[in-house]
Design a protein around this motif. Structure first.
Motif, PDB file in Angstrom:
ATOM      1  N   PRO A 182       0.904  -1.240  -0.087  1.00  0.00           N
ATOM      2  CA  PRO A 182       0.093   0.002   0.005  1.00  0.00           C
ATOM      3  C   PRO A 182       0.875   1.373   0.013  1.00  0.00           C
ATOM      4  O   PRO A 182       2.029   1.283   0.128  1.00  0.00           O
ATOM      5  N   HIS A 183       0.192   2.524  -0.095  1.00  0.00           N
ATOM      6  CA  HIS A 183       0.658   3.748  -0.057  1.00  0.00           C
ATOM      7  C   HIS A 183       0.594   4.058   1.166  1.00  0.00           C
ATOM      8  O   HIS A 183      -0.332   4.292   2.108  1.00  0.00           O
ATOM      9  N   TYR A 184       1.904   4.258   2.004  1.00  0.00           N
ATOM     10  CA  TYR A 184       1.903   4.517   3.585  1.00  0.00           C
ATOM     11  C   TYR A 184       3.153   4.991   3.947  1.00  0.00           C
ATOM     12  O   TYR A 184       4.215   4.483   3.402  1.00  0.00           O
ATOM     13  N   ASN A 185       3.227   6.054   4.643  1.00  0.00           N
ATOM     14  CA  ASN A 185       4.262   6.685   5.413  1.00  0.00           C
ATOM     15  C   ASN A 185       3.865   7.792   6.336  1.00  0.00           C
ATOM     16  O   ASN A 185       2.603   7.884   6.782  1.00  0.00           O
ATOM     17  N   LEU A 186       4.691   8.202   6.961  1.00  0.00           N
ATOM     18  CA  LEU A 186       4.316   9.204   8.091  1.00  0.00           C
ATOM     19  C   LEU A 186       3.250  10.417   7.776  1.00  0.00           C
ATOM     20  O   LEU A 186       2.848  11.028   8.293  1.00  0.00           O
ATOM     21  N   VAL A 187       3.354  11.019   6.217  1.00  0.00           N
ATOM     22  CA  VAL A 187       2.428  11.905   5.888  1.00  0.00           C
ATOM     23  C   VAL A 187       1.175  11.360   5.004  1.00  0.00           C
ATOM     24  O   VAL A 187       0.425  11.977   4.707  1.00  0.00           O
TER      25      VAL A 187
END
Length: 314
Positions: A182-187
């Motif tokens: 998935p698209h996933y990061n801190l922002v």
């Protein structure tokens, strides 16, 4: 370095997944070989690519797989490497497509470019949203039984279609997805944490986030619009230059200073501290950038660090 077992498979990988999207795009074959040599030389073994990388260069793609295939052949390391590639993405030649016909054609083309007999992890890259799920899974069943693919995984598939995929798999004895990309990061937290994290828990999916560093924003390189011309990817981070994004960078700076490391390493360590995350996908174009990846599994964030990053990123 603790190995990660992918889903219910027998695949074991190191906790950083090298993104191959830059091979044949911002890196030529020689530089790509240098990155691959340095990455595997440190004991990492997981490489991610797709049949369409880098389609934005020639409208077709295939460059990344070709370079990786040439490297695998030159180094004789196939058995030591876990190779993930994908099918179904859109190019100038065709739209999103996970039909049986397209999968059977594409897997052979990927194998040829990769110069291998099998793909360890084969992703549904994008869901065309029209092919019956049973047709797609039947195609995967065929290529697994033929020994061309070991296990399957899902990337840009809606929660509804992902749930249906498991129901169809169970009902018909067809292969099940073992991982999720998935698209996933801190922002970029809400989409994954709301819609997909519960499914990762329910179906024992190992999660390999893409855009783990938000196209470079989480390295701290982009702090104002004047910084956007620092790389070819600068335009894609403009949307993060807001109060929230800059608050995240501020928190990363504090944690990085505390641990004498970089914001990029902290960003990846934060991902590795989240449930079900197996190996963030990150590309690198220099050995200096690679070092930030190597440091991430060694960095153990404490409760204070995690709270600071959590509050800034919500």
């Amino acid at each position: 370095m603790k190995a990660v077992t992918i889903g219910n498979s027998d695949l074991k990988v190191a906790p950083i997944n090298l993104g191959g999207n830059v091979f044949g795009w911002t890196l030529d074959e020689g530089k790509s070989f240098e990155i691959l040599d340095a990455f595997t030389g440190k004991g990492f073994n997981f490489i991610d690519t797709a049949d369409t990388y880098s389609w934005w260069v020639n409208g077709k793609g295939g460059q990344s797989e070709t370079i990786i295939g040439n490297w695998l052949k030159a180094r004789g390391k196939r058995k030591d490497i876990v190779v993930a590639t994908k099918v179904g993405s859109e190019t100038k030649e065709h739209g999103f497509d996970i039909s049986k016909k397209h999968i059977l054609k594409s897997v052979d083309e990927s194998l040829q470019r990769l110069q291998t007999d099998y793909i360890d992890l084969y992703y549904t890259h994008f869901d065309d949203k029209i092919t019956p799920i049973e047709e797609t899974l039947s195609a995967y069943d065929e290529v697994i039984k033929a020994g061309k693919v070991r296990y399957i995984a899902a990337s840009n598939v809606s929660p509804e279609r992902l749930i249906e995929s498991f129901e169809v798999s169970e009902k018909n004895g067809l292969p099940k997805y073992q991982a999720l990309q998935p698209h996933y990061n801190l922002v970029e937290r809400v989409g994954y944490e709301t819609n997909y994290a519960p499914l990762a828990e329910k179906y024992n999916l190992t999660v390999f986030p893409y855009w783990s560093l938000a196209a470079g924003f989480l390295t701290g390189k982009y702090r104002s619009e004047d910084d956007l011309n620092k790389s070819v990817r600068g335009g894609s981070v403009k949307k993060y230059l807001n109060d929230k994004g800059l608050a995240v960078i501020g928190a990363l700076d504090k944690v990085a200073e505390k641990h004498h490391t970089s914001p990029a390493t902290v960003s990846l360590a934060w991902l590795l501290a989240q449930p079900h995350i197996g190996a963030p996908i990150v590309s690198a174009t220099s050995e200096r950038q690679l070092q930030t990846l190597f440091d991430a599994p060694e960095l153990k964030l404490d409760a204070e660090d995690l709270q600071l990053l959590d509050e800034a990123s919500r």
